[in-house]
Design a protein around this motif. Sequence first.
Motif, PDB file in Angstrom:
ATOM      1  N   LEU A  64       8.477   3.305   1.957  1.00  0.00           N
ATOM      2  CA  LEU A  64       7.639   2.128   2.231  1.00  0.00           C
ATOM      3  C   LEU A  64       7.822   1.097   1.124  1.00  0.00           C
ATOM      4  CD1 LEU A  64       4.268   3.648   3.463  1.00  0.00           C
ATOM      5  CD2 LEU A  64       5.659   1.989   4.696  1.00  0.00           C
ATOM      6  N   GLN A  65       7.831   1.546  -0.113  1.00  0.00           N
ATOM      7  CA  GLN A  65       7.983   0.607  -1.231  1.00  0.00           C
ATOM      8  C   GLN A  65       9.356  -0.070  -1.210  1.00  0.00           C
ATOM      9  OE1 GLN A  65       6.151   3.398  -4.418  1.00  0.00           O
ATOM     10  NE2 GLN A  65       5.656   1.325  -5.029  1.00  0.00           N
ATOM     11  N   ALA A  66      10.379   0.656  -0.739  1.00  0.00           N
ATOM     12  CA  ALA A  66      11.702   0.027  -0.596  1.00  0.00           C
ATOM     13  C   ALA A  66      11.623  -1.095   0.442  1.00  0.00           C
ATOM     14  CB  ALA A  66      12.737   1.076  -0.192  1.00  0.00           C
ATOM     15  N   ILE A 126      16.587   2.718  -5.748  1.00  0.00           N
ATOM     16  CA  ILE A 126      15.205   3.105  -5.446  1.00  0.00           C
ATOM     17  C   ILE A 126      15.128   4.628  -5.561  1.00  0.00           C
ATOM     18  CG2 ILE A 126      13.296   2.958  -3.795  1.00  0.00           C
ATOM     19  CD1 ILE A 126      14.491   0.211  -4.549  1.00  0.00           C
ATOM     20  N   ALA A 127      14.195   5.078  -6.369  1.00  0.00           N
ATOM     21  CA  ALA A 127      14.010   6.515  -6.580  1.00  0.00           C
ATOM     22  C   ALA A 127      12.527   6.834  -6.427  1.00  0.00           C
ATOM     23  CB  ALA A 127      14.482   6.887  -7.984  1.00  0.00           C
ATOM     24  N   PHE A 140       5.956  13.495   1.369  1.00  0.00           N
ATOM     25  CA  PHE A 140       5.022  12.503   0.808  1.00  0.00           C
ATOM     26  C   PHE A 140       5.769  11.480  -0.049  1.00  0.00           C
ATOM     27  CE2 PHE A 140       2.205  10.966  -2.497  1.00  0.00           C
ATOM     28  CZ  PHE A 140       1.002  10.725  -1.838  1.00  0.00           C
ATOM     29  N   LEU A 141       6.642  11.992  -0.908  1.00  0.00           N
ATOM     30  CA  LEU A 141       7.366  11.095  -1.820  1.00  0.00           C
ATOM     31  C   LEU A 141       8.342  10.209  -1.059  1.00  0.00           C
ATOM     32  CD1 LEU A 141       7.895  13.539  -4.803  1.00  0.00           C
ATOM     33  CD2 LEU A 141       6.600  11.394  -4.834  1.00  0.00           C
ATOM     34  N   LEU A 142       9.057  10.804  -0.095  1.00  0.00           N
ATOM     35  CA  LEU A 142      10.014  10.015   0.684  1.00  0.00           C
ATOM     36  C   LEU A 142       9.285   8.968   1.520  1.00  0.00           C
ATOM     37  CD1 LEU A 142      13.004   9.718   1.336  1.00  0.00           C
ATOM     38  CD2 LEU A 142      12.698  11.357   3.205  1.00  0.00           C
ATOM     39  N   GLN A 143       8.175   9.355   2.121  1.00  0.00           N
ATOM     40  CA  GLN A 143       7.407   8.420   2.945  1.00  0.00           C
ATOM     41  C   GLN A 143       6.942   7.214   2.122  1.00  0.00           C
ATOM     42  OE1 GLN A 143       3.384   9.746   4.266  1.00  0.00           O
ATOM     43  NE2 GLN A 143       4.106   9.242   6.316  1.00  0.00           N
ATOM     44  N   PRO A 163       0.794  -1.235   0.000  1.00  0.00           N
ATOM     45  CA  PRO A 163       0.000   0.000   0.000  1.00  0.00           C
ATOM     46  C   PRO A 163       0.829   1.289   0.000  1.00  0.00           C
ATOM     47  CG  PRO A 163       0.009  -0.986   2.189  1.00  0.00           C
ATOM     48  CD  PRO A 163       0.716  -1.960   1.279  1.00  0.00           C
ATOM     49  N   THR A 164       0.340   2.296  -0.741  1.00  0.00           N
ATOM     50  CA  THR A 164       0.905   3.655  -0.698  1.00  0.00           C
ATOM     51  C   THR A 164      -0.265   4.634  -0.659  1.00  0.00           C
ATOM     52  OG1 THR A 164       0.996   3.710  -3.122  1.00  0.00           O
ATOM     53  CG2 THR A 164       3.035   3.128  -1.964  1.00  0.00           C
ATOM     54  N   ALA A 165       0.010   5.855  -0.228  1.00  0.00           N
ATOM     55  CA  ALA A 165      -1.050   6.862  -0.076  1.00  0.00           C
ATOM     56  C   ALA A 165      -1.747   7.099  -1.415  1.00  0.00           C
ATOM     57  CB  ALA A 165      -0.462   8.165   0.442  1.00  0.00           C
ATOM     58  N   ALA A 166      -3.059   6.985  -1.398  1.00  0.00           N
ATOM     59  CA  ALA A 166      -3.880   7.199  -2.594  1.00  0.00           C
ATOM     60  C   ALA A 166      -3.406   6.369  -3.784  1.00  0.00           C
ATOM     61  CB  ALA A 166      -3.936   8.684  -2.960  1.00  0.00           C
ATOM     62  N   ASN A 167      -2.767   5.260  -3.497  1.00  0.00           N
ATOM     63  CA  ASN A 167      -2.249   4.366  -4.552  1.00  0.00           C
ATOM     64  C   ASN A 167      -1.314   5.094  -5.518  1.00  0.00           C
ATOM     65  OD1 ASN A 167      -2.073   1.740  -5.654  1.00  0.00           O
ATOM     66  ND2 ASN A 167      -3.451   2.313  -7.315  1.00  0.00           N
ATOM     67  N   THR A 168      -0.528   6.016  -4.982  1.00  0.00           N
ATOM     68  CA  THR A 168       0.360   6.815  -5.842  1.00  0.00           C
ATOM     69  C   THR A 168       1.587   6.035  -6.325  1.00  0.00           C
ATOM     70  OG1 THR A 168       1.231   7.675  -3.760  1.00  0.00           O
ATOM     71  CG2 THR A 168      -0.227   9.124  -5.031  1.00  0.00           C
ATOM     72  N   VAL A 169       1.947   4.951  -5.631  1.00  0.00           N
ATOM     73  CA  VAL A 169       3.125   4.130  -5.971  1.00  0.00           C
ATOM     74  C   VAL A 169       4.261   4.952  -6.633  1.00  0.00           C
ATOM     75  CG1 VAL A 169       2.050   1.842  -5.989  1.00  0.00           C
ATOM     76  CG2 VAL A 169       1.888   3.229  -8.034  1.00  0.00           C
ATOM     77  N   PRO A 170       4.833   5.913  -5.876  1.00  0.00           N
ATOM     78  CA  PRO A 170       5.799   6.830  -6.511  1.00  0.00           C
ATOM     79  C   PRO A 170       7.197   6.265  -6.719  1.00  0.00           C
ATOM     80  CG  PRO A 170       5.564   7.389  -4.199  1.00  0.00           C
ATOM     81  CD  PRO A 170       4.585   6.279  -4.471  1.00  0.00           C
ATOM     82  N   ALA A 171       7.500   5.086  -6.177  1.00  0.00           N
ATOM     83  CA  ALA A 171       8.861   4.548  -6.328  1.00  0.00           C
ATOM     84  C   ALA A 171       9.118   4.132  -7.773  1.00  0.00           C
ATOM     85  CB  ALA A 171       9.077   3.354  -5.402  1.00  0.00           C
ATOM     86  N   ARG A 172      10.324   4.401  -8.212  1.00  0.00           N
ATOM     87  CA  ARG A 172      10.815   3.902  -9.504  1.00  0.00           C
ATOM     88  C   ARG A 172      12.112   3.174  -9.206  1.00  0.00           C
ATOM     89  NH1 ARG A 172       6.385   5.377  -9.871  1.00  0.00           N
ATOM     90  NH2 ARG A 172       5.509   7.054 -11.159  1.00  0.00           N
ATOM     91  N   ILE A 173      12.387   2.119  -9.958  1.00  0.00           N
ATOM     92  CA  ILE A 173      13.527   1.258  -9.625  1.00  0.00           C
ATOM     93  C   ILE A 173      14.366   1.007 -10.869  1.00  0.00           C
ATOM     94  CG2 ILE A 173      14.203  -1.008  -8.696  1.00  0.00           C
ATOM     95  CD1 ILE A 173      11.261  -1.100  -7.529  1.00  0.00           C
TER      96      ILE A 173
END
Length: 194
Positions: free
Chosen positions: A125-127, A83-84, A118-121, A40-50
């Motif tokens: 989490l995705q990391a 992880i970005a 927001f992005l770091l949080q 899960p991520t806030a509002a399903n934003t899934v901001p991580a890129r790998i």
Amino acid sequence: MSDQLLQQILLEARTHNGWLAETIDDATLRRLYEALRLGPTAANTVPARIVFVKSPEAKERLRPCLAPGNVEKTMSAPVTAIIAYDTRFHDKMPKLFPARPTMGETFAAMPPEQRDFFLLQNASLQAGYLILAARALGLDCGPMAGFDREKVDAAFFADVPWRSILLINLGHGDPAKLYPRNPRLDFEEACRIA
Ligand SMILES: Cc1cc2nc3c(=O)[nH]c(=O)nc-3n(C[C@H](O)[C@H](O)[C@H](O)COP(=O)(O)O)c2cc1C
């Protein structure tokens, strides 16, 4: 969750510094992504890129970005995940949250300080999901903050608005190169039940 899975992903899992000579195939990297993306991520934003750094050429591009103590373990790891987060994450909201078509505009208007947090949080989490999913797939991990973010972004993200936050070495860890396990805080030190 079975006791065995908990052992594998947390209780007995370690941070690895040395790697056995076993590669990771691209199909496994895809399986890893397909599992972690469902965390899960806030509002399903899934901001991580790998970026999965695997080729010798890409590893060499990473080398000058690393803190000296992280060079050997990273160069010898079969894969290093950069992880970005995507600073244009809001562009994907029509796909990611189709029930609320204006969500992307709301995020685009977020004040910069709030947006960075927001992005770091969410990318952090995705990391974490990546580490747990990798361990569940039988891989070992070595996360590292010891690198130059500006250099990584220049070397890997010249064409995209992504900002690196963490490196994670992936492979099959060499138990001979583990450091002793450090203690953790007890429940009473770290938790309160309110
Ligand atoms: C965000 C983060 C940054 C880290 N940075 C480094 C690093 O730059 N170099 C390194 O050798 N270990 C690094 N580590 C590894 C930690 O020291 C290690 O995960 C911790 O001591 C727990 O070890 P254990 O999992 O074996 O108990 C990092 C870990 C995390 C989660």
